[in-house]
Design a protein around this motif. Structure first.
Motif, mmCIF file in Angstrom:
data_model
loop_
_atom_site.group_PDB
_atom_site.id
_atom_site.type_symbol
_atom_site.label_atom_id
_atom_site.label_comp_id
_atom_site.label_asym_id
_atom_site.label_seq_id
_atom_site.Cartn_x
_atom_site.Cartn_y
_atom_site.Cartn_z
ATOM 1 N N GLU A 383 0.856 -1.190 0.000
ATOM 2 C CA GLU A 383 0.000 0.000 0.000
ATOM 3 C C GLU A 383 0.888 1.235 0.000
ATOM 4 O OE1 GLU A 383 -3.388 0.710 2.287
ATOM 5 O OE2 GLU A 383 -4.221 -1.314 2.062
ATOM 6 N N ASN A 385 0.486 5.437 -0.264
ATOM 7 C CA ASN A 385 -0.482 6.544 -0.263
ATOM 8 C C ASN A 385 -1.924 6.031 -0.346
ATOM 9 O OD1 ASN A 385 1.623 8.386 -0.153
ATOM 10 N ND2 ASN A 385 1.749 8.559 -2.392
ATOM 11 N N ASP A 386 -2.209 5.028 0.469
ATOM 12 C CA ASP A 386 -3.553 4.433 0.533
ATOM 13 C C ASP A 386 -3.976 3.757 -0.772
ATOM 14 O OD1 ASP A 386 -3.939 5.266 3.173
ATOM 15 O OD2 ASP A 386 -4.614 7.255 2.514
ATOM 16 N N GLN A 387 -3.010 3.498 -1.637
ATOM 17 C CA GLN A 387 -3.321 2.823 -2.906
ATOM 18 C C GLN A 387 -2.676 1.440 -2.913
ATOM 19 O OE1 GLN A 387 -2.220 5.036 -6.414
ATOM 20 N NE2 GLN A 387 -2.467 3.282 -7.763
ATOM 21 N N LYS A 388 -3.489 0.421 -3.168
ATOM 22 C CA LYS A 388 -2.998 -0.955 -3.237
ATOM 23 C C LYS A 388 -2.251 -1.151 -4.554
ATOM 24 C CE LYS A 388 -5.274 -4.827 -1.006
ATOM 25 N NZ LYS A 388 -6.431 -5.726 -1.018
ATOM 26 N N GLU A 410 -0.607 -1.517 -11.004
ATOM 27 C CA GLU A 410 -1.921 -1.397 -10.382
ATOM 28 C C GLU A 410 -2.363 -2.757 -9.839
ATOM 29 O OE1 GLU A 410 -4.777 0.210 -13.081
ATOM 30 O OE2 GLU A 410 -3.790 2.175 -13.216
ATOM 31 N N ALA A 424 1.447 1.553 -12.016
ATOM 32 C CA ALA A 424 0.781 2.252 -10.920
ATOM 33 C C ALA A 424 1.094 3.748 -10.967
ATOM 34 C CB ALA A 424 1.219 1.661 -9.589
#
Length: 434
Positions: A383, A385-388, A410, A424
């Motif tokens: 994870e 910045n709060d992005q998986k 991504e 990503a």
């Protein structure tokens, strides 16, 4: 101490023309036999008496993993391809008509993934060395022409075009003269990998001529000879009781005595392949020559897609003095749709298996894709910045500078191969695509 296997079995192969004569076939419904006939007309099929009698649990067919590994099943072709061949067989079409239709289907199955024909074939003096591949700086793959078959065929095999009679898709090279010349002109090459097919299908009198040519050349850059083989799993008697078993082991000793590392790259896809007395004795005999045995396998649905199976396999390999080396992903060719495991699931299986084993087993690397740019390892889910995101890196690359570089894709639970991934963080391309 001499090996304790005294029985001398005679190798007997089974293919489309005689598989119905296998005694265990009598207990199977006609529907399964029909599947073998239809799918085996497109994808290569070959088993042998050792696989049939000692590895397959016929009470568990068709779900037995070794049966699935060696015998064609309906689901290995997509439905429309299956129906096309089934219709021809039902109508009594000639072998030539079936072959012509099968070749059309084969052409749709990505017969040479990862740029094998376009990017990997080296040149010398303006001549293509069609029996070699040179993708990574240090390693050359060599396909001896006498080693372009196997003791049995794996249903997932990414080199299936070698075995279906389509010569324009074959890699094979008879002479070592050009190989030696190429190695002399490329001092960056330290490793040569004998592959196929299976080099251990060759009689030693042929195999040893290749080895002797390399040893006699006194190549200062040659440090390791690798032999990719499934023989330990599919016909361990090659190293025990075959007529040239002792000569083959003697050839192995010659390599070690020359001061060159000999690495047997053994393909074990399931723990049962290491469970027989013959397999255990063959491993011991090879180890006594001074050779290392490194083990590898793809991760495949219906065969070994559980962390428990992999943990058991790695532990058993170490217990038998083998070195776990790679967990691969099923390549994007042939019956990949049947065997493939998503990148996220593959990482979970690898991680959960890795947690169950001790440090001596953790020499293994994976899960890894042998894709066009190189060998790409899935490091895991992160994870940022709060992005998986999926975290990956190159274990090998066409450009050596790529090796070890982490990169991010991504998160997507439905991706199965590198070319399906998207960069990503809004990036347009991965760094290796520029």
């Amino acid at each position: 101490m001499e090996n304790t296997i005294t029985e001398k079995p005679t190798y007997k192969s089974f293919a489309l023309h005689n598989f119905r004569k296998i005694p265990q076939m009598e207990q199977l419904p006609e529907e399964l036999k029909k599947e073998i006939e239809v799918v085996g007309s497109v994808l290569p099929f070959k088993a042998n008496n050792y696989v049939v009698d000692e590895l397959i649990n016929w009470d568990n067919v068709p779900d037995d993993p070794i049966y699935t590994l060696t015998f064609p099943k309906r689901e290995m072709l997509i439905p429309q391809h299956y129906r096309r061949i089934e219709k021809l067989i039902d109508e009594g079409a000639s072998k030539m008509q079936i072959k012509e239709e099968a070749n059309k289907i084969r052409a749709e199955l990505n017969p040479h993934p990862a740029g094998q024909l376009e990017h990997n074939v080296p040149m010398i003096e303006g001549q293509k060395l069609t029996g070699m591949q040179h993708k990574y700086r240090e390693t050359v793959l060599f396909f001896p022409s006498q080693g372009q078959t196997c003791h049995a065929y794996c249903t997932f095999c990414f080199r299936w075009p070698q075995f279906v009679g389509m010569d324009e898709w074959k890699f094979a090279m008879k002479e070592t003269e050009l190989l030696v010349k190429y190695l002399k002109e490329h001092p960056e090459v330290t490793d040569i990998l004998f592959t196929g097919g299976d080099p251990m299908i060759m009689k030693n009198k042929i195999f040893s001529t290749y080895i002797d040519a390399l040893l006699d050349a006194d190549l200062p850059n040659l440090q390791t000879i690798r032999i990719g083989t499934k023989a330990l799993a599919y016909w361990p008697y090659k190293f025990l009781t075959d007529d040239d078993a002792q000569q083959t082991l003697h050839t192995f000793r010659k390599i070690a005595h020359k001061g060159i590392n000999l690495a047997i790259m053994a393909h074990f896809n399931h723990p049962v392949e290491m469970s027989t007395d013959a397999a255990k004795e063959a491993i011991k005999e090879i180890r006594k020559t001074g050779a290392q045995i490194r083990t590898q396998s793809p991760l495949m649905k219906h065969i070994n897609d559980s962390a428990e199976i992999w943990a058991e396999m790695w532990r058993e390999q170490v217990n038998q003095n083998c070195i776990p080396y790679y967990m691969f992903l099923a390549r994007d060719t042939g019956a990949q749709h049947y065997f493939k495991v998503s990148l996220v699931d593959a990482w979970e299986i690898f991680r959960n298996a890795y947690q169950q084993i001790s440090g001596v087993c953790r020499t293994v690397r994976g899960p890894s894709m042998s894709a066009d740019p190189g060998k790409v390892q899935i490091l895991g889910v992160s994870e940022v910045n709060d992005q998986k995101v999926l975290s990956l890196r190159f274990l090998q690359g066409r450009d050596p500078d790529w090796i070890g570089k982490p990169f991010f894709a991504e998160y997507d639970e439905e991706t199965y191969w590198l070319d399906e991934l998207k960069p990503a963080f809004g990036e347009e391309k991965f760094f290796f695509e520029n």
